[in-house]
Design a protein around this motif. Structure first.
Motif, mmCIF file in Angstrom:
data_model
loop_
_atom_site.group_PDB
_atom_site.id
_atom_site.type_symbol
_atom_site.label_atom_id
_atom_site.label_comp_id
_atom_site.label_asym_id
_atom_site.label_seq_id
_atom_site.Cartn_x
_atom_site.Cartn_y
_atom_site.Cartn_z
ATOM 1 N N TYR A 95 0.797 -1.208 0.000
ATOM 2 C CA TYR A 95 0.000 0.000 0.000
ATOM 3 C C TYR A 95 0.842 1.275 0.000
ATOM 4 C CZ TYR A 95 -4.362 2.364 0.886
ATOM 5 O OH TYR A 95 -5.465 3.144 0.763
ATOM 6 N N ILE B 19 2.905 2.299 -3.355
ATOM 7 C CA ILE B 19 2.292 2.644 -4.643
ATOM 8 C C ILE B 19 2.537 4.111 -5.022
ATOM 9 C CG2 ILE B 19 0.105 2.819 -5.882
ATOM 10 C CD1 ILE B 19 -0.802 0.324 -4.416
ATOM 11 N N ALA C 125 4.702 5.459 -8.236
ATOM 12 C CA ALA C 125 4.104 6.330 -9.255
ATOM 13 C C ALA C 125 4.935 7.587 -9.439
ATOM 14 C CB ALA C 125 2.678 6.691 -8.863
ATOM 15 N N VAL C 126 5.370 8.165 -8.311
ATOM 16 C CA VAL C 126 6.161 9.395 -8.410
ATOM 17 C C VAL C 126 7.472 9.119 -9.144
ATOM 18 C CG1 VAL C 126 7.488 11.038 -7.061
ATOM 19 C CG2 VAL C 126 5.153 10.520 -6.425
ATOM 20 N N ALA D 228 6.866 8.675 -12.802
ATOM 21 C CA ALA D 228 6.686 9.973 -13.463
ATOM 22 C C ALA D 228 8.039 10.657 -13.660
ATOM 23 C CB ALA D 228 5.761 10.852 -12.642
ATOM 24 N N PHE E 185 9.769 9.035 -16.467
ATOM 25 C CA PHE E 185 9.074 9.414 -17.701
ATOM 26 C C PHE E 185 9.562 10.776 -18.199
ATOM 27 C CE2 PHE E 185 5.347 11.702 -19.470
ATOM 28 C CZ PHE E 185 5.105 10.904 -20.574
ATOM 29 N N VAL F 199 5.745 1.167 -16.937
ATOM 30 C CA VAL F 199 4.664 2.132 -17.172
ATOM 31 C C VAL F 199 5.227 3.365 -17.880
ATOM 32 C CG1 VAL F 199 3.116 3.723 -16.000
ATOM 33 C CG2 VAL F 199 3.193 1.341 -15.299
ATOM 34 N N LEU G 267 4.359 4.607 -21.789
ATOM 35 C CA LEU G 267 3.822 5.928 -22.126
ATOM 36 C C LEU G 267 4.757 6.678 -23.057
ATOM 37 C CD1 LEU G 267 2.335 6.845 -18.683
ATOM 38 C CD2 LEU G 267 1.088 6.599 -20.817
ATOM 39 N N LEU H 295 3.361 8.012 -26.490
ATOM 40 C CA LEU H 295 3.221 9.460 -26.668
ATOM 41 C C LEU H 295 4.361 10.077 -27.457
ATOM 42 C CD1 LEU H 295 1.973 10.367 -23.095
ATOM 43 C CD2 LEU H 295 0.625 10.298 -25.162
ATOM 44 N N PHE H 296 5.579 9.596 -27.265
ATOM 45 C CA PHE H 296 6.733 10.244 -27.908
ATOM 46 C C PHE H 296 7.346 9.380 -28.995
ATOM 47 C CE2 PHE H 296 7.775 11.750 -23.336
ATOM 48 C CZ PHE H 296 6.686 12.584 -23.351
ATOM 49 N N SER I 160 6.159 13.291 -1.593
ATOM 50 C CA SER I 160 5.678 13.122 -2.967
ATOM 51 C C SER I 160 5.555 14.477 -3.633
ATOM 52 C CB SER I 160 4.317 12.441 -2.992
ATOM 53 O OG SER I 160 4.375 11.258 -2.266
ATOM 54 N N ALA J 1 9.784 17.582 -10.602
ATOM 55 C CA ALA J 1 9.489 17.074 -11.945
ATOM 56 C C ALA J 1 8.927 18.189 -12.808
ATOM 57 C CB ALA J 1 8.497 15.916 -11.854
ATOM 58 N N GLU K 138 1.445 16.344 -24.152
ATOM 59 C CA GLU K 138 1.750 14.922 -24.056
ATOM 60 C C GLU K 138 2.482 14.603 -22.755
ATOM 61 O OE1 GLU K 138 2.271 13.647 -28.700
ATOM 62 O OE2 GLU K 138 3.802 14.835 -27.732
ATOM 63 N N ILE K 139 3.401 15.482 -22.392
ATOM 64 C CA ILE K 139 4.178 15.233 -21.175
ATOM 65 C C ILE K 139 3.261 15.228 -19.960
ATOM 66 C CG2 ILE K 139 6.013 16.130 -19.725
ATOM 67 C CD1 ILE K 139 7.112 17.428 -22.363
ATOM 68 N N GLY L 53 1.063 12.271 -19.976
ATOM 69 C CA GLY L 53 1.761 11.064 -19.526
ATOM 70 C C GLY L 53 1.825 10.990 -18.012
ATOM 71 N N ILE L 54 2.167 12.126 -17.404
ATOM 72 C CA ILE L 54 2.253 12.134 -15.941
ATOM 73 C C ILE L 54 0.871 11.857 -15.358
ATOM 74 C CG2 ILE L 54 2.791 13.572 -13.949
ATOM 75 C CD1 ILE L 54 4.876 14.955 -15.712
ATOM 76 N N TYR M 83 -1.486 10.069 -16.675
ATOM 77 C CA TYR M 83 -1.744 8.633 -16.788
ATOM 78 C C TYR M 83 -1.103 7.876 -15.625
ATOM 79 C CZ TYR M 83 -3.795 8.356 -21.432
ATOM 80 O OH TYR M 83 -4.648 8.442 -22.484
ATOM 81 N N ILE M 84 0.138 8.244 -15.332
ATOM 82 C CA ILE M 84 0.853 7.525 -14.268
ATOM 83 C C ILE M 84 0.106 7.675 -12.949
ATOM 84 C CG2 ILE M 84 2.975 7.485 -12.915
ATOM 85 C CD1 ILE M 84 4.433 8.203 -15.541
ATOM 86 N N PHE M 85 -0.333 8.901 -12.672
ATOM 87 C CA PHE M 85 -1.028 9.079 -11.394
ATOM 88 C C PHE M 85 -2.416 8.440 -11.422
ATOM 89 C CE2 PHE M 85 2.374 12.132 -10.890
ATOM 90 C CZ PHE M 85 2.801 11.757 -9.623
ATOM 91 N N LEU N 170 -3.029 5.653 -12.952
ATOM 92 C CA LEU N 170 -2.739 4.244 -12.666
ATOM 93 C C LEU N 170 -2.521 4.039 -11.175
ATOM 94 C CD1 LEU N 170 -0.355 3.189 -15.539
ATOM 95 C CD2 LEU N 170 -2.543 2.163 -14.939
ATOM 96 N N MET N 171 -1.837 5.011 -10.556
ATOM 97 C CA MET N 171 -1.611 4.925 -9.123
ATOM 98 C C MET N 171 -2.947 4.851 -8.398
ATOM 99 S SD MET N 171 0.180 7.741 -6.699
ATOM 100 C CE MET N 171 -1.220 8.770 -6.348
ATOM 101 N N ALA O 264 -4.417 1.431 -8.813
ATOM 102 C CA ALA O 264 -3.716 0.456 -7.968
ATOM 103 C C ALA O 264 -4.137 0.617 -6.510
ATOM 104 C CB ALA O 264 -2.209 0.647 -8.114
ATOM 105 N N LEU O 265 -4.201 1.862 -6.065
ATOM 106 C CA LEU O 265 -4.579 2.104 -4.670
ATOM 107 C C LEU O 265 -6.001 1.633 -4.409
ATOM 108 C CD1 LEU O 265 -3.048 5.601 -3.906
ATOM 109 C CD2 LEU O 265 -2.512 3.448 -2.799
ATOM 110 N N LYS P 247 -5.996 -2.146 -4.091
ATOM 111 C CA LYS P 247 -5.343 -2.537 -2.835
ATOM 112 C C LYS P 247 -6.281 -2.280 -1.663
ATOM 113 C CE LYS P 247 -1.134 -3.938 -3.574
ATOM 114 N NZ LYS P 247 -0.560 -5.159 -3.051
ATOM 115 N N ASN P 248 -6.910 -1.114 -1.726
ATOM 116 C CA ASN P 248 -7.762 -0.694 -0.640
ATOM 117 C C ASN P 248 -8.953 -1.644 -0.489
ATOM 118 O OD1 ASN P 248 -8.424 0.949 1.425
ATOM 119 N ND2 ASN P 248 -9.439 2.501 0.177
#
Lengths: 205, 196
Positions: free
Chosen positions: A33, A36, A40-41, A44, A47, A83, A87, A91-92, B10, B17, B171-172, B175-176, B178-180, B182-183, B186-187, B190-191
Motif C-alpha cells: 500500500y 504505490i 508512481a512518483v 513519473a 518518464f 509504465v 507511455l 506518446l513520444f 511526494s 518534476a 503529451e508530457i 503522460g504524468i 496517466y501515471i497518477f 494508474l496509481m 492500484a490504490l 489494494k484498498n
C-alpha cells in the motif's frame, strides 16, 4: 538508450519480454500500500527524465534515472519503469511497443542490481561512504544499461565492441550527471526521510 | 503524522518534476527519422533526429520491394544522402543511426515513374527544336525545374519539420497524468482487498 522498433531479432525480443514479465510479477507482488505512490512518483520522474537532453557528438543522450528508481523501489522499479516506457512509446515514439520488454529489462535490471549492491552501503551510518555508494549506484546503473543495450545489439548481429564503445562514450557525461543526482537525492532523503531508503524490505513485506 | 510526511515528500518530487519539464525547452526526442523525395533520376534523402539535429555519417541502405539490398551509403555532414535511382520499383530507404536507432522511408514506384517520365519526355521532346530564341525546349524545362526545386525546397523542409514532432507539453503532462491515474487504480484495488 531506447532501442527502436525493428532493430532487434525475435529471440532477443522474446527473451527480453520474458525477463520483463518475471521482474514485473515479482515487483507487483512486493508492491504494498505505502509503496504505490512512491512507485508512481518515481515512474513519473523517469518518464520526464528522458526529455532532458545532454548534447553529445552526432546524437544527444538523455537522463535515465534508473539508479535512483532501483535504489528506492527495489523490484518495484520493474513495473514503475514499464509504465513510464509504455507511455513514452505511445506518446513520444521513443522505443516502441514490441521492444518494451527489452527496454524495460535494460533500464530496470541495472537499477535492481544497484539496489542489491549499494543499498546496504547507502543505508549505512558512514555518511561519506553512503554518499560515495549513491554516486556509484547512479553511475553504474547507466553504465550497465549501456552494456545491456550493446549486448542486445550483439545478439542481433551487430559488433559488440564498437556498439558498446559508442554507447559508453556517449553516456559518460550522463553517468556522471546521474551519479551526482543520485548522490543529492540520497543526501536529501537521509535528512528528510531516511526510512524510505530501506526499499520495500524495510517493512518486512 | 507519517502519512503527512509521505505526501509532503511526494509533493517535493512532483514539484521537481514540473520544474524539470519547464527547463527542457529545446526538447530533442530520442528518435531518428529519414525523409526522401525524388527529383529527376535522383533520390534525395535527409536524416535527422527529432528536434532538428542532423544525423551525420549514418549508414543508409536502400532495398527494393523484395527486400534485396540495392545500394548503401552514408549521410554527409548535413545529414543528406542522394543516389541515382538504381531500379524502378518501390524503394525502401533504411537509416541506421547509432545505438539501436533506426528509421525508414519508402519511395513508391509511382513517384519514381512520374519523375522518370518527365526525364524521358524531356529527351524525346528534344528534336522538336528551339521554341524560343537560343533556348531549346530541354533548356527551358531545366530552368523551370531548377527554379521549382529551389522554390519547393523550403516547403519540403517544412513538411519534414512538421513530421518531426517533438513531445509537446500536453503529451508530457498527459503522460504524468496517466501515471497518477494508474496509481489511483492500484490504490483502489489494494484498498478494496484490505477492507475485505
Amino acid at each position: 538508450m531506447h532501442i527502436s522498433e525493428g532493430v532487434l531479432s525475435a529471440p532477443v525480443l522474446v527473451t527480453g519480454a520474458a525477463l520483463a514479465v518475471t521482474g514485473i510479477s515479482v515487483g507487483l507482488k512486493k508492491m504494498d500500500y505505502d509503496k504505490i505512490p512512491e512507485a508512481a512518483v518515481l515512474s513519473a520522474t523517469f518518464f520526464v527524465a528522458s526529455l532532458i537532453h545532454v548534447p553529445m557528438g552526432p546524437s544527444s543522450v538523455h537522463l535515465v534515472l534508473n539508479g535512483i528508481n532501483g535504489l528506492l523501489l527495489g523490484w518495484l522499479c520493474f513495473p514503475s519503469i514499464l509504465v513510464a516506457l509504455a507511455l513514452q512509446a505511445i506518446l513520444f515514439q521513443f522505443g516502441g511497443i514490441t521492444v518494451l520488454g527489452v527496454n524495460t529489462v535494460i533500464m530496470a535490471l541495472p537499477g535492481l542490481m544497484g539496489y542489491y549492491v549499494f543499498g546496504n552501503l547507502i543505508k549505512g551510518k558512514n555518511r561519506l561512504l553512503s554518499l560515495a555508494a549513491a554516486f556509484a549506484c547512479g553511475f553504474f546503473s547507466v553504465l550497465l544499461s549501456g552494456i545491456f543495450v550493446a549486448g542486445a545489439l550483439l545478439f542481433t548481429g551487430k559488433s559488440f565492441i564498437s556498439a558498446a564503445k559508442l554507447i559508453l562514450l556517449a553516456h559518460l557525461p550522463v553517468m556522471i550527471i546521474e551519479g551526482i543526482i543520485t548522490l543529492f537525492c540520497v543526501a536529501f532523503l537521509k535528512k528528510v526521510k531516511p526510512e524510505i531508503l530501506g526499499g520495500v524490505y524495510e517493512k518486512g513485506s | 503524522m507519517k502519512k503527512g510526511h509521505n505526501t509532503r515528500f511526494s509533493f517535493i518530487i512532483l514539484l521537481t518534476a514540473i520544474i524539470l519539464i519547464g527547463s527542457h525547452v529545446p526538447a530533442k526526442a530520442h528518435k531518428v527519422m529519414i525523409f526522401a523525395w525524388v527529383e529527376g533520376d535522383t533520390v534525395f534523402t535527409e536524416s535527422k533526429f527529432s528536434g532538428g539535429k542532423k544525423a551525420i555519417h549514418a549508414p543508409v541502405e536502400i532495398f527494393d520491394k523484395d527486400g534485396k539490398k540495392l545500394l548503401e551509403g552514408k549521410t554527409d555532414n548535413e545529414g543528406e544522402f542522394s543516389f541515382k535511382i538504381p531500379k524502378v520499383t518501390d524503394l525502401r530507404i533504411v537509416l541506421n543511426a547509432a545505438m539501436g536507432h533506426k528509421a525508414e522511408w519508402t519511395v513508391p514506384e509511382s513517384e519514381i515513374r512520374e519523375a522518370g517520365a518527365i526525364v524521358e519526355k524531356k529527351s524525346t521532346a528534344e528534336p522538336s527544336g528551339p521554341i524560343a530564341v537560343g533556348l531549346s525546349k530541354k533548356e527551358v524545362q531545366k530552368i523551370v525545374e531548377d527554379s521549382l526545386d529551389k522554390k519547393l525546397r523550403p516547403i519540403i523542409r517544412m513538411i519534414t519539420e512538421s513530421r518531426n514532432t517533438k513531445p509537446s507539453l500536453t503529451e508530457i503532462i498527459g503522460g504524468i497524468g496517466y501515471i497518477f491515474g494508474l496509481m489511483g487504480v492500484a490504490l483502489y484495488f489494494k484498498n478494496r482487498g484490505k477492507k475485505r
